[in-house]
Design a protein around this motif. Structure first.
Motif, PDB file in Angstrom:
ATOM      1  N   ARG A  88       0.826  -1.205   0.000  1.00  0.00           N
ATOM      2  CA  ARG A  88       0.000   0.000   0.000  1.00  0.00           C
ATOM      3  C   ARG A  88       0.860   1.254   0.000  1.00  0.00           C
ATOM      4  O   ARG A  88       0.423   2.322   0.396  1.00  0.00           O
ATOM      5  CB  ARG A  88      -0.922   0.026   1.239  1.00  0.00           C
ATOM      6  N   PHE A  91       3.049   4.847  -3.998  1.00  0.00           N
ATOM      7  CA  PHE A  91       2.597   6.145  -4.492  1.00  0.00           C
ATOM      8  C   PHE A  91       3.837   6.930  -4.944  1.00  0.00           C
ATOM      9  O   PHE A  91       4.867   6.869  -4.255  1.00  0.00           O
ATOM     10  CB  PHE A  91       1.902   6.937  -3.372  1.00  0.00           C
ATOM     11  N   ASN A 151      -6.157  -5.418 -15.131  1.00  0.00           N
ATOM     12  CA  ASN A 151      -7.035  -4.390 -15.673  1.00  0.00           C
ATOM     13  C   ASN A 151      -7.517  -4.809 -17.060  1.00  0.00           C
ATOM     14  O   ASN A 151      -7.170  -5.892 -17.532  1.00  0.00           O
ATOM     15  CB  ASN A 151      -6.357  -3.015 -15.680  1.00  0.00           C
ATOM     16  N   GLU A 172      -7.286  -3.066  -8.838  1.00  0.00           N
ATOM     17  CA  GLU A 172      -6.058  -2.251  -8.884  1.00  0.00           C
ATOM     18  C   GLU A 172      -6.386  -0.758  -8.782  1.00  0.00           C
ATOM     19  O   GLU A 172      -5.556   0.032  -8.386  1.00  0.00           O
ATOM     20  CB  GLU A 172      -5.213  -2.608 -10.118  1.00  0.00           C
ATOM     21  N   LYS A 173      -7.646  -0.381  -9.132  1.00  0.00           N
ATOM     22  CA  LYS A 173      -8.030   1.032  -8.992  1.00  0.00           C
ATOM     23  C   LYS A 173      -8.477   1.341  -7.562  1.00  0.00           C
ATOM     24  O   LYS A 173      -8.278   2.433  -7.061  1.00  0.00           O
ATOM     25  CB  LYS A 173      -9.173   1.361  -9.952  1.00  0.00           C
ATOM     26  N   SER A 174      -9.096   0.357  -6.928  1.00  0.00           N
ATOM     27  CA  SER A 174      -9.657   0.651  -5.609  1.00  0.00           C
ATOM     28  C   SER A 174      -8.666   0.361  -4.476  1.00  0.00           C
ATOM     29  O   SER A 174      -8.689   1.016  -3.439  1.00  0.00           O
ATOM     30  CB  SER A 174     -10.980  -0.107  -5.443  1.00  0.00           C
ATOM     31  N   ARG A 176      -5.411   1.202  -3.332  1.00  0.00           N
ATOM     32  CA  ARG A 176      -4.445   2.221  -3.738  1.00  0.00           C
ATOM     33  C   ARG A 176      -3.064   1.908  -3.195  1.00  0.00           C
ATOM     34  O   ARG A 176      -2.915   1.349  -2.138  1.00  0.00           O
ATOM     35  CB  ARG A 176      -4.948   3.596  -3.298  1.00  0.00           C
ATOM     36  N   GLY A 177      -2.035   2.246  -3.994  1.00  0.00           N
ATOM     37  CA  GLY A 177      -0.655   2.061  -3.544  1.00  0.00           C
ATOM     38  C   GLY A 177      -0.107   0.657  -3.698  1.00  0.00           C
ATOM     39  O   GLY A 177       0.845   0.287  -3.016  1.00  0.00           O
ATOM     40  N   THR A 178      -0.681  -0.117  -4.625  1.00  0.00           N
ATOM     41  CA  THR A 178      -0.127  -1.463  -4.848  1.00  0.00           C
ATOM     42  C   THR A 178       1.035  -1.386  -5.842  1.00  0.00           C
ATOM     43  O   THR A 178       1.069  -0.522  -6.719  1.00  0.00           O
ATOM     44  CB  THR A 178      -1.177  -2.441  -5.414  1.00  0.00           C
ATOM     45  N   GLY A 181      -0.220  -1.844  -9.453  1.00  0.00           N
ATOM     46  CA  GLY A 181      -0.821  -0.631 -10.002  1.00  0.00           C
ATOM     47  C   GLY A 181       0.257   0.353 -10.444  1.00  0.00           C
ATOM     48  O   GLY A 181       0.183   0.939 -11.523  1.00  0.00           O
ATOM     49  N   TYR A 182       1.282   0.505  -9.608  1.00  0.00           N
ATOM     50  CA  TYR A 182       2.369   1.425  -9.942  1.00  0.00           C
ATOM     51  C   TYR A 182       3.059   1.005 -11.237  1.00  0.00           C
ATOM     52  O   TYR A 182       3.302   1.830 -12.121  1.00  0.00           O
ATOM     53  CB  TYR A 182       3.381   1.486  -8.783  1.00  0.00           C
ATOM     54  N   GLN A 185       1.249   1.731 -14.383  1.00  0.00           N
ATOM     55  CA  GLN A 185       1.427   3.126 -14.812  1.00  0.00           C
ATOM     56  C   GLN A 185       2.778   3.339 -15.515  1.00  0.00           C
ATOM     57  O   GLN A 185       2.932   4.272 -16.294  1.00  0.00           O
ATOM     58  CB  GLN A 185       1.314   4.081 -13.624  1.00  0.00           C
TER      59      GLN A 185
END
Ligand SMILES: [Zn+2]
Length: 316
Positions: A88, A91, A151, A172-174, A176-178, A181-182, A185
């Motif tokens: 988490r 970011f 996704n 992955e949107k809900s 946050r900070g995985t 997910g990073y 991006q």
């Protein structure tokens, strides 16, 4: 003479990189991250199996495979985390801060681990062409089936459909900070693989099977292990044939400090639930399902901030 500090740093790096296999340099780059949560060691063992299968084989793999262990102190103590959840923290602001602070000045164990992991990840050279894939391996506390967190990017969808593992979109949107997910991006093909219950004997096998199918699907292995691939494919198909292929997150139950969250017993992944069903309790009373769907990752362990998720079959 080596100072003890340098020796420690070298051992740390050796411990973190579980294995690297270099094949044809033009192929894909596959990074397998295990043990972001230290109580989830089935993923470490499965990745080790894959390394042992592929190390030194001929013909060589196409591309490169790098297998990493993320949270070494938590793995050593077999706990989800020491100071904070390492999945988490991803970011941009935290990452910048971690990169720019000397390790000795970082107070959180997980942020120190993140700094070391970033050093390894930043240093990975990609092939001249071919995709870069990051598979982040996890397990969960409830009973029930494995799944992937991904996704709807067509590249990811196409690749993961070869694994015969149900895909869950939207987490992955809900969450946050995985890490996954990073890296999405950063334009990686990046997904989470939730291999099964932490202690279930089948979990390590599930993950080993999925990873070999992934390496096959992405083109790292072709002629090698054909018999094994068929066996793993049969296993995963039969294991998941009664499950929806693509699902979408519709609800995430976040636990706040002091909630005294308690899941009602007996729930497992992909168990169908009905609107109005009593799922859990906390200090405010009963927690009731607001919709029909399937339950995912009901929490049956002390550490963790998500009580459960509700998913629905994807119709899009
Ligand atoms: Zn995990």
């Amino acid at each position: 003479m080596r100072s003890p500090t340098i020796a420690n740093i070298q051992t740390e790096a050796e411990n973190r990189i579980l294995g690297t296999i270099e094949g044809d340099p033009d192929g894909p780059t596959v990074i397998v991250v295990t043990g972001i949560h230290g109580n989830e060691y089935a993923g470490v063992d499965a990745a080790q199996n894959i390394f042992e299968m592929l190390d030194g084989i001929y013909p060589k793999i196409n591309g490169r495979l790098i297998i990493l262990r993320a949270n070494l102190p938590a793995l050593e103590h077999q706990v989800r985390y020491i100071d904070e959840d390492m999945n988490r923290l991803w970011f941009p602001a935290i990452i910048d801060q971690v990169r720019n602070t000397p390790e000795a000045q970082i107070e959180s164990s997980e942020r120190r681990q993140m700094k070391q992991l970033l050093t390894v990840l930043d240093g990975i050279e990609r092939g001249t062409d071919g995709p870069i894939i990051l598979a982040d391996i996890h397990t969960f506390s409830a009973e029930g089936n494995m799944f992937s967190i991904t996704n709807t990017d067509p590249r990811q969808r196409r690749l993961l459909s070869n694994l015969h593992v149900p895909m869950v979109f939207g987490i992955e949107k809900s969450l946050r900070g995985t890490a996954l997910g990073y890296y999405q991006q950063q334009d990686f093909i990046s997904f989470g693989l939730e291999g099964g219950q932490h202690e279930n004997e089948l979990t390590e096998y599930n993950i080993t099977a999925s990873l070999l199918l992934l390496l096959h699907a992405v083109g790292c292995i072709e002629k090698q292990y054909v018999a094994k691939i068929k066996e793993f494919e049969r296993h995963l198909r039969s294991h998941t044939k009664h499950l929806p292929v693509e699902t979408e997150l519709v609800y995430q139950h976040i636990i706040e400090p002091g909630d005294e969250f308690k899941m009602r017993p007996g729930y497992s992944n992909f168990q169908p639930i009905k609107k109005g069903e009593w799922l859990a309790s906390d200090s405010d009373g009963k927690i009731i399902a607001h919709t029909d769907g399937y339950i995912l990752m009901p929490l049956y362990q002390n550490q963790g901030n998500d009580g459960f998720f509700i998913i629905k079959e994807n119709e899009g």
